[in-house]
Write a protein that holds these residues in place. Sequence first.
Motif, PDB file in Angstrom:
ATOM      1  N   ARG A   1       0.829  -1.216   0.000  1.00 56.25           N
ATOM      2  CA  ARG A   1       0.000   0.000   0.000  1.00 56.25           C
ATOM      3  C   ARG A   1       0.860   1.261   0.000  1.00 56.25           C
ATOM      4  NH1 ARG A   1      -5.407  -0.435   1.219  1.00 56.25           N
ATOM      5  NH2 ARG A   1      -5.453   1.620   2.172  1.00 56.25           N
TER       6      ARG A   1
ATOM      7  N   SER B   1       0.990   4.103  -2.895  1.00 59.72           N
ATOM      8  CA  SER B   1       0.582   5.479  -2.569  1.00 59.72           C
ATOM      9  C   SER B   1       1.670   6.500  -2.904  1.00 59.72           C
ATOM     10  CB  SER B   1       0.171   5.600  -1.102  1.00 59.72           C
ATOM     11  OG  SER B   1       1.302   5.466  -0.268  1.00 59.72           O
TER      12      SER B   1
ATOM     13  N   ASP C   1      -2.742   7.613  -6.353  1.00 60.82           N
ATOM     14  CA  ASP C   1      -3.793   7.662  -5.336  1.00 60.82           C
ATOM     15  C   ASP C   1      -4.329   6.248  -5.137  1.00 60.82           C
ATOM     16  OD1 ASP C   1      -6.296   7.946  -3.993  1.00 60.82           O
ATOM     17  OD2 ASP C   1      -6.431  10.009  -4.715  1.00 60.82           O
ATOM     18  N   LEU C   2      -4.446   5.825  -3.888  1.00 61.09           N
ATOM     19  CA  LEU C   2      -4.955   4.482  -3.594  1.00 61.09           C
ATOM     20  C   LEU C   2      -6.345   4.256  -4.182  1.00 61.09           C
ATOM     21  CD1 LEU C   2      -3.800   4.024   0.114  1.00 61.09           C
ATOM     22  CD2 LEU C   2      -2.881   2.871  -1.904  1.00 61.09           C
TER      23      LEU C   2
END
Length: 135
Positions: free
Chosen positions: A113, A117, A121-122
């Motif tokens: 993650r 990031s 953008d996640l």
Amino acid sequence: MKTKNQYPHKRLTLGVGIFMLALAGCTSIPAESPQNLVGTTESGKASYYAMKYQFRTTASGERYNHFSSTAAHRTLPFGTKVRVTNIANNKSVVVKINDRGPFIDGRVIDLSRSAFSEIADLDLGIIEVTTEVVH
């Protein structure tokens, strides 16, 4: 009339042949050294690990940590460092391969993650990337 044991050498030859095939199946090709792969590139989609994988054991035996810059790749040796570049914004991150996957057509790498990031953008979930082995 020929008897069953008249040609024992044929049985022996067959047995040796089967043994040699079985033995060949037990050998393995040495894994490619990450050093020999430096400069190798690949293009495709990148995704990131879901939160449910936090602290689960990866294929390399390490625990997944979404704060680490790690990734999954189908074939690159564990420990290989890869620069992943988002094609849309040219941002890049270097990650260490410590897991296997992704196993979805078109995807070339699954990022942690935090690594994802850094380059996108996640909320996007999946992005187009290029990867390059750097070490």
